[in-house]
Design a protein around this motif. Structure first.
Motif, mmCIF file in Angstrom:
data_model
loop_
_atom_site.group_PDB
_atom_site.id
_atom_site.type_symbol
_atom_site.label_atom_id
_atom_site.label_comp_id
_atom_site.label_asym_id
_atom_site.label_seq_id
_atom_site.Cartn_x
_atom_site.Cartn_y
_atom_site.Cartn_z
ATOM 1 N N ASP A 1 0.824 -1.205 0.000
ATOM 2 C CA ASP A 1 0.000 0.000 0.000
ATOM 3 C C ASP A 1 0.861 1.259 0.000
ATOM 4 O OD1 ASP A 1 -2.513 -1.316 0.047
ATOM 5 O OD2 ASP A 1 -2.300 -1.670 2.192
ATOM 6 N N GLN A 2 0.369 2.284 -0.676
ATOM 7 C CA GLN A 2 1.124 3.525 -0.846
ATOM 8 C C GLN A 2 0.967 4.405 0.396
ATOM 9 O OE1 GLN A 2 3.087 3.976 -3.683
ATOM 10 N NE2 GLN A 2 3.981 5.615 -2.444
ATOM 11 N N ILE A 3 1.678 4.021 1.465
ATOM 12 C CA ILE A 3 1.620 4.783 2.709
ATOM 13 C C ILE A 3 3.029 4.957 3.272
ATOM 14 C CG2 ILE A 3 -0.693 3.895 3.245
ATOM 15 C CD1 ILE A 3 0.621 2.156 5.443
ATOM 16 N N ILE A 4 3.162 5.952 4.137
ATOM 17 C CA ILE A 4 4.380 6.133 4.937
ATOM 18 C C ILE A 4 3.978 5.917 6.389
ATOM 19 C CG2 ILE A 4 6.275 7.661 5.561
ATOM 20 C CD1 ILE A 4 5.643 9.296 3.033
ATOM 21 N N TYR A 5 4.611 4.968 7.038
ATOM 22 C CA TYR A 5 4.261 4.618 8.415
ATOM 23 C C TYR A 5 5.409 5.026 9.341
ATOM 24 C CZ TYR A 5 2.383 1.827 12.299
ATOM 25 O OH TYR A 5 1.872 1.421 13.508
ATOM 26 N N PHE A 6 5.080 5.832 10.345
ATOM 27 C CA PHE A 6 6.063 6.255 11.341
ATOM 28 C C PHE A 6 5.782 5.550 12.666
ATOM 29 C CE2 PHE A 6 5.970 9.724 8.346
ATOM 30 C CZ PHE A 6 7.264 10.224 8.317
ATOM 31 N N CYS A 7 6.800 4.901 13.194
ATOM 32 C CA CYS A 7 6.743 4.418 14.573
ATOM 33 C C CYS A 7 7.523 5.398 15.426
ATOM 34 C CB CYS A 7 7.342 3.014 14.703
ATOM 35 S SG CYS A 7 7.441 2.439 16.424
ATOM 36 N N ASN A 8 6.819 6.203 16.211
ATOM 37 C CA ASN A 8 7.451 7.140 17.134
ATOM 38 C C ASN A 8 7.672 6.404 18.451
ATOM 39 O OD1 ASN A 8 7.400 9.381 15.334
ATOM 40 N ND2 ASN A 8 5.222 9.615 15.740
ATOM 41 N N ASP A 9 8.891 5.979 18.667
ATOM 42 C CA ASP A 9 9.219 5.022 19.729
ATOM 43 C C ASP A 9 9.714 5.743 20.991
ATOM 44 O OD1 ASP A 9 10.010 2.875 21.252
ATOM 45 O OD2 ASP A 9 11.488 2.104 19.817
ATOM 46 N N ASN A 10 8.843 5.827 21.996
ATOM 47 C CA ASN A 10 9.284 6.337 23.308
ATOM 48 C C ASN A 10 9.389 5.210 24.337
ATOM 49 O OD1 ASN A 10 6.540 5.983 23.952
ATOM 50 N ND2 ASN A 10 6.082 8.166 23.699
ATOM 51 N N GLU A 11 9.319 3.977 23.843
ATOM 52 C CA GLU A 11 9.717 2.785 24.591
ATOM 53 C C GLU A 11 8.780 2.391 25.737
ATOM 54 O OE1 GLU A 11 14.408 2.485 23.478
ATOM 55 O OE2 GLU A 11 13.957 3.472 25.387
ATOM 56 N N ALA A 12 7.518 2.806 25.660
ATOM 57 C CA ALA A 12 6.496 2.320 26.597
ATOM 58 C C ALA A 12 5.148 2.895 26.175
ATOM 59 C CB ALA A 12 6.817 2.714 28.037
ATOM 60 N N TYR A 13 4.080 2.379 26.769
ATOM 61 C CA TYR A 13 2.750 2.950 26.553
ATOM 62 C C TYR A 13 2.619 4.174 27.466
ATOM 63 C CZ TYR A 13 1.256 -1.422 24.242
ATOM 64 O OH TYR A 13 1.113 -2.494 23.393
ATOM 65 N N MET A 14 3.076 5.325 26.973
ATOM 66 C CA MET A 14 3.137 6.511 27.826
ATOM 67 C C MET A 14 1.766 7.135 28.071
ATOM 68 S SD MET A 14 6.219 6.448 28.590
ATOM 69 C CE MET A 14 7.900 6.089 28.066
ATOM 70 N N LYS B 1 7.801 4.062 -4.125
ATOM 71 C CA LYS B 1 6.605 3.423 -4.680
ATOM 72 C C LYS B 1 6.285 2.212 -3.820
ATOM 73 C CE LYS B 1 4.695 1.327 -8.870
ATOM 74 N NZ LYS B 1 3.371 1.862 -8.577
ATOM 75 N N GLY B 2 5.198 2.252 -3.084
ATOM 76 C CA GLY B 2 4.843 1.192 -2.147
ATOM 77 C C GLY B 2 4.944 1.692 -0.719
ATOM 78 N N THR B 3 5.035 0.761 0.209
ATOM 79 C CA THR B 3 5.027 1.104 1.629
ATOM 80 C C THR B 3 6.418 1.478 2.116
ATOM 81 O OG1 THR B 3 3.296 -0.579 1.896
ATOM 82 C CG2 THR B 3 4.285 0.303 3.904
ATOM 83 N N SER B 4 6.489 2.519 2.921
ATOM 84 C CA SER B 4 7.739 2.870 3.589
ATOM 85 C C SER B 4 7.491 2.987 5.085
ATOM 86 C CB SER B 4 8.334 4.160 3.027
ATOM 87 O OG SER B 4 7.408 5.214 3.087
ATOM 88 N N TYR B 5 8.548 2.760 5.853
ATOM 89 C CA TYR B 5 8.447 2.687 7.315
ATOM 90 C C TYR B 5 9.642 3.397 7.929
ATOM 91 C CZ TYR B 5 8.635 0.434 11.979
ATOM 92 O OH TYR B 5 8.688 0.179 13.322
ATOM 93 N N ILE B 6 9.380 4.318 8.851
ATOM 94 C CA ILE B 6 10.451 5.007 9.565
ATOM 95 C C ILE B 6 10.243 4.843 11.060
ATOM 96 C CG2 ILE B 6 11.591 7.212 10.012
ATOM 97 C CD1 ILE B 6 10.813 8.107 7.223
ATOM 98 N N HIS B 7 11.251 4.305 11.718
ATOM 99 C CA HIS B 7 11.189 4.016 13.156
ATOM 100 C C HIS B 7 12.104 5.010 13.867
ATOM 101 C CE1 HIS B 7 10.700 0.647 16.326
ATOM 102 N NE2 HIS B 7 11.116 1.754 16.940
ATOM 103 N N VAL B 8 11.505 5.977 14.557
ATOM 104 C CA VAL B 8 12.276 7.070 15.120
ATOM 105 C C VAL B 8 12.254 7.024 16.651
ATOM 106 C CG1 VAL B 8 10.292 8.634 14.812
ATOM 107 C CG2 VAL B 8 12.569 9.589 15.208
ATOM 108 N N LEU B 9 13.432 7.055 17.249
ATOM 109 C CA LEU B 9 13.553 7.091 18.707
ATOM 110 C C LEU B 9 13.212 8.492 19.191
ATOM 111 C CD1 LEU B 9 14.448 5.450 21.249
ATOM 112 C CD2 LEU B 9 16.682 6.557 20.982
ATOM 113 N N ALA B 10 12.250 8.583 20.122
ATOM 114 C CA ALA B 10 11.729 9.872 20.555
ATOM 115 C C ALA B 10 11.552 9.869 22.071
ATOM 116 C CB ALA B 10 10.387 10.147 19.865
ATOM 117 N N PRO B 11 12.536 10.367 22.828
ATOM 118 C CA PRO B 11 12.466 10.342 24.288
ATOM 119 C C PRO B 11 11.218 11.019 24.847
ATOM 120 C CG PRO B 11 14.690 10.878 23.586
ATOM 121 C CD PRO B 11 13.840 10.895 22.347
#
Length: 297
Positions: free
Chosen positions: A120-133, A202-212
């Motif tokens: 799927d043509q989406i950009i997915y960001f995982c904003n990782d603060n390392e817990a269910y804040m 073209k297609g799905t992209s994923y960015i996993h960003v560490l975010a304190p």
């Protein structure tokens, strides 16, 4: 095309006026991404910090179209938005998902996996603060070993979390995704470069960003950026990309700064003993040995 840097980044704000805590790394990651993606961006956000601080009537922090999704469905909703835009013939847009670590690695993994599998043509960001804040600082699948949370308490018999972070970047790459990357708000130009690259995929992209998260990490707000940088410099986080079937390290330090210095700045780690810090170092060294051996540098 000229590469976007801090010097030529637009002054236009597409995400502002939110109610996030001071020093929130996640809100900075979203703000910068929106500046790069532009006003023709459709954002999907699950229940979590960013939806909680952005959709407070009568204010709306997004200047663009944005929707709150069911917790498990960020990938599916973003994919549906992309399909709807295509069906309506609306071009030159981006369908983007912004989810946290729990909403990505745990609750939302199935929907994300399906979106990648379909291309799927989406950009997915995982904003990782390392817990269910947002719900009170509970452990997620991306909570590091030794972290004290409300569901992984530290005491005489437990060091906090007893598991290492789930290897989400490589799980995503295992789908043979079009583009995936890790990033940190401590290295903003690297992050911006990766968002810019994701725009043309073209297609799905994923960015996993560490975010304190100052609240959940037990830190003061003014050290968010330096702490996110130190996570990379001490080797507990890495900057990498996956494309064309290959992994690539974007930063390969000759030596690491001390892990102890990093963890002792944070309230969630202050209980750690020397032996537990050595466990973190051992896991780091094993991971880096593998990356240096198998990944393009």
């Amino acid at each position: 095309m000229e590469r976007i840097t801090a010097r030529n980044l637009t002054n236009e704000e597409l995400f502002y006026g939110h109610k996030a805590c001071g020093g929130c790394g996640e809100s900075l990651a979203v703000r910068l991404a929106m500046k790069i993606l532009g006003e023709r961006t459709f954002a999907s956000l699950p229940a979590g910090c960013m939806s909680a601080v952005s959709f407070i009537y009568p204010n709306m922090a997004f200047r663009t179209n944005a929707i709150i999704t069911p917790f498990a469905s960020t990938g599916a909703v973003a994919a549906g938005v992309a399909a709807g835009l295509q069906a309506l013939g609306i071009k030159d847009t981006y369908s983007v998902g912004f989810a946290g670590d729990g909403g990505t690695a745990d609750i939302g993994l199935q929907a994300l996996s399906g979106a990648i599998d379909r291309g799927d043509q989406i950009i997915y960001f995982c904003n990782d603060n390392e817990a269910y804040m947002n719900t009170g600082i509970q452990k997620s699948g991306l909570t590091p070993f030794g972290t004290k949370t409300t569901t992984s308490p530290a005491g005489a018999n437990l060091p906090g979390s007893t598991t290492m972070k789930k290897n989400m970047f490589e799980i995503v790459a295992a789908h043979d995704i079009a583009y995936a990357a890790t990033a940190s708000v401590g290295y903003l130009e690297d992050y911006m470069m990766k968002v810019e690259k994701a725009k043309s995929v073209k297609g799905t992209s994923y960015i996993h960003v560490l975010a304190p998260c100052p609240t959940g990490w037990g830190t003061t707000s003014e050290i968010t950026i330096s702490l996110a940088k130190e996570a990379v410099d001490c080797g507990l986080w890495y900057l990498a990309e996956y494309e064309d079937g290959e992994f690539k390290l974007n930063k390969n330090p000759k030596e690491f700064t001390p892990v102890e210095n990093y963890v002792k700045k944070q309230g969630r780690f202050k209980h750690l003993k020397d032996a537990e810090i050595k466990q973190l170092e051992a896991a780091r060294d094993k991971k880096w040995e593998k990356m240096r051996r198998n990944w393009v540098k």
